[in-house]
Write a protein that holds these residues in place. Structure first.
Motif, PDB file in Angstrom:
ATOM      1  N   TYR A   1       9.577  15.011   0.719  1.00 11.55           N
ATOM      2  CA  TYR A   1       8.798  14.094   1.613  1.00 11.55           C
ATOM      3  C   TYR A   1       9.179  13.984   2.988  1.00 11.55           C
ATOM      4  CZ  TYR A   1      13.769  12.388   0.529  1.00 11.55           C
ATOM      5  OH  TYR A   1      15.095  12.449   0.271  1.00 11.55           O
TER       6      TYR A   1
ATOM      7  N   LEU B   1       0.850  -1.071  -0.033  1.00  8.72           N
ATOM      8  CA  LEU B   1       0.190   0.017  -0.018  1.00  8.72           C
ATOM      9  C   LEU B   1       1.016   1.383  -0.075  1.00  8.72           C
ATOM     10  CD1 LEU B   1      -2.782  -0.804   2.881  1.00  8.72           C
ATOM     11  CD2 LEU B   1      -2.947  -1.084   0.216  1.00  8.72           C
ATOM     12  N   ASN B   2       0.142   2.441  -0.265  1.00  9.79           N
ATOM     13  CA  ASN B   2       0.968   3.637  -0.111  1.00  9.79           C
ATOM     14  C   ASN B   2       1.008   3.854   1.522  1.00  9.79           C
ATOM     15  OD1 ASN B   2       1.918   6.217   0.230  1.00  9.79           O
ATOM     16  ND2 ASN B   2       0.325   7.122  -1.134  1.00  9.79           N
ATOM     17  N   TYR B   3       2.055   3.806   2.328  1.00  9.79           N
ATOM     18  CA  TYR B   3       2.312   3.934   3.730  1.00  9.79           C
ATOM     19  C   TYR B   3       2.872   5.315   3.703  1.00  9.79           C
ATOM     20  CZ  TYR B   3       1.392  -1.002   4.303  1.00  9.79           C
ATOM     21  OH  TYR B   3       0.724  -2.224   4.345  1.00  9.79           O
ATOM     22  N   PHE B   4       2.831   6.211   2.801  1.00  6.80           N
ATOM     23  CA  PHE B   4       3.471   7.454   3.095  1.00  6.80           C
ATOM     24  C   PHE B   4       2.566   8.603   3.796  1.00  6.80           C
ATOM     25  CE2 PHE B   4       7.640   7.558   1.210  1.00  6.80           C
ATOM     26  CZ  PHE B   4       7.739   6.237   0.408  1.00  6.80           C
ATOM     27  N   HIS B   5       1.290   8.167   4.085  1.00 10.26           N
ATOM     28  CA  HIS B   5       0.637   9.205   4.702  1.00 10.26           C
ATOM     29  C   HIS B   5       0.760   9.049   6.592  1.00 10.26           C
ATOM     30  CE1 HIS B   5      -1.335  10.303   1.189  1.00 10.26           C
ATOM     31  NE2 HIS B   5      -1.762   9.011   1.043  1.00 10.26           N
ATOM     32  N   ASN B   6       1.434   9.892   6.963  1.00 11.14           N
ATOM     33  CA  ASN B   6       1.740   9.699   8.370  1.00 11.14           C
ATOM     34  C   ASN B   6       2.645   8.865   8.796  1.00 11.14           C
ATOM     35  OD1 ASN B   6      -1.957  10.299   8.010  1.00 11.14           O
ATOM     36  ND2 ASN B   6      -0.498  11.904   9.288  1.00 11.14           N
TER      37      ASN B   6
ATOM     38  N   ARG C   1      -8.620   3.432   8.773  1.00  9.05           N
ATOM     39  CA  ARG C   1      -7.985   3.527   7.502  1.00  9.05           C
ATOM     40  C   ARG C   1      -7.458   2.251   7.230  1.00  9.05           C
ATOM     41  NH1 ARG C   1      -3.970   8.737   8.525  1.00  9.05           N
ATOM     42  NH2 ARG C   1      -2.620   7.364   7.470  1.00  9.05           N
ATOM     43  N   LYS C   2      -7.300   2.055   5.929  1.00 19.43           N
ATOM     44  CA  LYS C   2      -6.689   1.040   5.102  1.00 19.43           C
ATOM     45  C   LYS C   2      -5.380   0.790   5.524  1.00 19.43           C
ATOM     46  CE  LYS C   2      -7.171  -1.163   0.718  1.00 19.43           C
ATOM     47  NZ  LYS C   2      -7.349  -1.079  -0.715  1.00 19.43           N
ATOM     48  N   ASP C   3      -4.381   1.829   5.494  1.00 19.13           N
ATOM     49  CA  ASP C   3      -3.033   1.497   5.915  1.00 19.13           C
ATOM     50  C   ASP C   3      -2.923   1.140   7.372  1.00 19.13           C
ATOM     51  OD1 ASP C   3      -1.810   4.966   6.641  1.00 19.13           O
ATOM     52  OD2 ASP C   3      -3.781   3.972   7.067  1.00 19.13           O
TER      53      ASP C   3
ATOM     54  N   LEU D   1       1.702  11.298  13.771  1.00 20.42           N
ATOM     55  CA  LEU D   1       0.339  10.828  13.646  1.00 20.42           C
ATOM     56  C   LEU D   1      -0.575  11.789  13.126  1.00 20.42           C
ATOM     57  CD1 LEU D   1      -0.061   8.838  17.071  1.00 20.42           C
ATOM     58  CD2 LEU D   1       0.060   7.911  14.731  1.00 20.42           C
ATOM     59  N   PRO D   2      -1.860  11.328  12.460  1.00 18.75           N
ATOM     60  CA  PRO D   2      -2.659  12.532  12.283  1.00 18.75           C
ATOM     61  C   PRO D   2      -3.612  12.794  13.287  1.00 18.75           C
ATOM     62  CG  PRO D   2      -3.777  10.173  11.914  1.00 18.75           C
ATOM     63  CD  PRO D   2      -2.337   9.769  12.470  1.00 18.75           C
ATOM     64  N   PHE D   3      -4.508  13.976  12.875  1.00 14.90           N
ATOM     65  CA  PHE D   3      -5.038  14.826  13.782  1.00 14.90           C
ATOM     66  C   PHE D   3      -6.135  13.716  14.701  1.00 14.90           C
ATOM     67  CE2 PHE D   3      -9.425  15.107  12.087  1.00 14.90           C
ATOM     68  CZ  PHE D   3      -9.287  14.995  10.938  1.00 14.90           C
TER      69      PHE D   3
ATOM     70  N   PRO E   1      13.543   7.882   1.811  1.00 16.40           N
ATOM     71  CA  PRO E   1      12.741   6.666   2.304  1.00 16.40           C
ATOM     72  C   PRO E   1      13.000   5.489   1.263  1.00 16.40           C
ATOM     73  CG  PRO E   1      11.336   8.719   1.904  1.00 16.40           C
ATOM     74  CD  PRO E   1      13.051   8.987   1.487  1.00 16.40           C
TER      75      PRO E   1
ATOM     76  N   ILE F   1      11.033   2.168   0.271  1.00 14.18           N
ATOM     77  CA  ILE F   1       9.820   1.272   0.441  1.00 14.18           C
ATOM     78  C   ILE F   1      10.316  -0.287   0.834  1.00 14.18           C
ATOM     79  CG2 ILE F   1       7.775   0.193  -0.462  1.00 14.18           C
ATOM     80  CD1 ILE F   1       7.523   2.794  -2.024  1.00 14.18           C
TER      81      ILE F   1
END
Lengths: 549, 100
Positions: free
Chosen positions: A85, A13-18, A34-36, A22-24, A250, A252
């Protein structure tokens, strides 16, 4: 407990978010949906379940006290540097959270502990570790704010005297299990930084700089005499390659690697990063000291994802390309440096050997700082800056000390003085050239002071300069200083030994009895400080660096 | 840092409003500021604050005092960190190589 290493592949998956902060909405249903997050938790859980099937580690942990330590260095989202990034230096908080979630089913007494060597409170907030602690209602302790305990390690080669925070004493005495949760990444000092090197974060600032030199591998493996991870979980979702702890890049990997023997986990992961494990000094030392396990069983796919090797050198093509006007003048007299008999025989390769004779020390620290400056927005303004860096006491040829430039040309101290650039002398051993330097950095392996002086010399603004975080970093520095000072004043307990890393000597301990020499560690109580001692102890606490001005 | 600067500017604006009201009996700027912030509080500030995770009273207080300088950054972060399953699909452009 049986030794095993389990490699578990995460879904692609795309793990590049957060992966850095950590998100809000952490802690809310939207986060866990969330999928990730689901994929990360499933992967971590599966790896730990499989490890338990092979080793039964969970029965050891049930109902026990646990200390879990991430690898928290800088927390640098993309806005801090001129890269597009987030910098993968710190254990992914999503992975870390998943591990804690798993452990919570086994025990309620979990403590998160970390000492980044910088401002842990600030970086924990930036990454979101404080929110993880709040969500699970577990304490988050900052090692640099804790009072220290003192130990002797009679079998240690280099680190015979060790000061660690009191939380680690619980681990040493076997009262608390230790979980190491590192990031899969390279390191300019040691090649890689993984499961057991993570213990560097347990040392107080002043303690870190003892033997932070060519002996750093021995120093770190000596810590294994005091404590070893009971469980290691490597965050290999997005690894980091490059000159870490400078900003890295980074990679992957999509793996979570768990194991019950940290040295073997590190061996497997080092191999998966594309490095020769027989050439990694950390692993060589740890194995020689008997901390590995030849009976370890490895499960899972050991795919190799090549990582870029770190470059602890100022003589590489990359460095010269990035900083065309930064010149190194190096000369060493130590036993690891080539002995020069003829000045005309010094080739660029010989100069590299001279430079490498103190790997793990000042050169690596300079490399890290220059990497920070390279990534900074100020790079556009100072990339042509002329700077001469002088390292070492000089190589002795016919009774005269010489320093060599990248081409092998020799310079006496007088000739160094004639160089018309800003000159920075680095490290206590460079004292013979001190008088010709514009500025001189004391200490043997002292990183903070070196970094600040070098940044000032380069007229650069160190990275992480997202102005948004400046107030938080400032608040963290002030808080750290106040908490440490208060502990000294009020409780008479020091959080730092005196800074004494002015050479690469082995710091001795008193002579011990034959029985004591057989022990892995000996606790040496530190008496409460008297009033006059408290005043002295306050000097050991640094706001920024020891020798800034 | 930028937000601190924005907060400081807002505080200065409040001071100017009160100064004009008290010394010059000029109330319109104050009414405009209160009116704008009240409007923002009712229609966007509280909603944004609650969505972000702040509590009701804190959201009301911060919007009334600081207006959009408080809720706008939160709104941007919420937008940036609200994902669909599509955002987690791996694409070729996800691979990153370092700056050399």
């Amino acid at each position: 407990m049986k030794s095993a290493v389990v490699i578990t592949e995460a879904p692609a998956l795309n793990y590049f978010h957060n992966y850095v902060q950590l998100p809000f909405d952490y802690g809310r249903p939207s986060y866990f949906a969330r999928k990730d997050i689901k994929a990360i938790r499933d992967t971590v859980y599966k790896s730990l379940d499989d490890l338990d099937e092979k080793t039964g580690w969970k029965s050891t942990f049930k109902g026990r006290k646990v200390l879990i330590k991430p690898n928290l260095v800088f927390v640098t989202p993309k806005t801090s540097y001129r890269y597009d990034y987030d910098i993968p230096q710190t254990t992914d908080p999503r992975v870390f959270e998943a591990v804690i979630s798993y452990l919570k089913d086994l025990t309620d007494d979990i403590v998160i502990g970390e000492g980044s060597g910088l401002v842990t409170w600030t970086y924990a907030k930036m990454a979101g570790y404080d929110r993880i602690a709040e969500f699970y209602r577990i304490p988050l302790v900052y090692f640099e704010e804790q009072a220290i305990d003192r130990y002797f390690a009679p079998k240690a080669e280099v680190g015979k005297e060790v000061f660690v925070p009191k939380s680690i004493s619980e681990v040493i005495r076997g009262e608390r299990l230790y979980v190491s949760c590192p990031k899969m990444k390279t390191n300019i000092y040691t090649g890689v930084t993984l499961g057991f090197k993570n213990a560097m974060g347990t040392l107080s600032c002043n303690m870190r700089y003892r033997n932070h030199t060519w002996q750093i591998d021995k120093k770190l493996t000596d810590l294994l005499y005091l404590f070893k991870p009971d469980l290691t979980v490597v965050d290999g979702l997005i690894g980091g390659e490059g000159n870490t702890p400078g900003p890295n890049f980074p990679v992957i990997v999509d793996k979570i690697i768990t194991g019950t023997n940290s040295v073997e986990v590190d061996r497997v992961v080092t191999e998966m990063m594309g490095f020769d494990t027989t050439k990694n000094k950390l692993l060589v030392e740890a194995t020689a000291k008997g901390f590995g396990d030849t009976n370890v069983e490895v499960y899972g796919n050991r795919t190799v994802t090549p990582f870029m090797k770190p470059e602890p050198t100022l003589l590489s093509d990359r460095f010269k390309n990035n900083w065309p006007n930064v010149k190194l003048y190096v000369g060493h007299q130590n036993s690891r440096a080539p002995q020069i008999t003829n000045l005309n025989s010094v080739t660029p390769e010989v100069v590299k050997e001279i430079e490498a004779s103190c790997a793990g020390g000042c050169i690596a620290s300079i490399g890290t700082t220059m990497e920070v400056l390279f990534a900074s927005y100020s790079y556009y303004f100072n990339k042509k800056r002329k700077l001469s860096i002088i390292v070492g006491p000089g190589s002795i040829v016919n009774g005269v000390s010489y320093w060599f430039d990248e081409n092998g040309k020799a310079y006496t101290v007088e000739e160094l003085g004639n160089i018309k650039t800003f000159k920075i002398g680095v490290g206590e051993c460079t004292s013979p050239a001190k008088d010709v330097c514009t500025t001189f950095v004391r200490g043997c392996g002292e990183v903070n002071n070196l970094a600040i002086r070098l940044a000032l010399s380069m007229l650069g603004i160190p990275g992480q300069f997202d102005p948004k975080y400046v107030p938080l970093i400032t608040a963290g520095l002030v808080r750290k200083y106040c908490v440490k000072s208060w502990r000294v004043i009020k409780d008479g307990e020091s959080t730092e030994p005196v800074f004494d890393a002015f050479s690469d000597k082995i710091f001795p301990i008193p002579e011990l009895s034959k029985e004591d020499m057989k022990k892995d560690w000996i606790y040496v109580p530190i008496p409460k400080l008297s009033i006059s001692e408290r005043a002295e102890a306050l000097k050991s606490i640094r706001f920024l660096a020891n020798f800034l001005f | 840092m930028k937000q601190l600067f924005d907060f400081a500017v807002t505080i200065i604006l409040w001071i100017v409003c009160f100064y004009l009201w008290i010394t010059k009996k000029f109330t319109y700027l104050l009414y405009a500021l209160v009116g704008c912030h009240l409007f923002e509080t009712v229609f966007i500030g509280v909603k944004t604050g609650l969505k972000y995770g702040k509590n009701l009273y804190y959201s009301i207080f911060m919007t009334m005092i600081f207006g959009f300088t408080w809720w706008l950054p939160l709104r941007k972060q919420i937008k940036a960190e609200t994902f669909t399953d599509d955002d987690f699909i791996r694409r070729d452009t996800d691979y990153v190589k370092g700056a050399n």
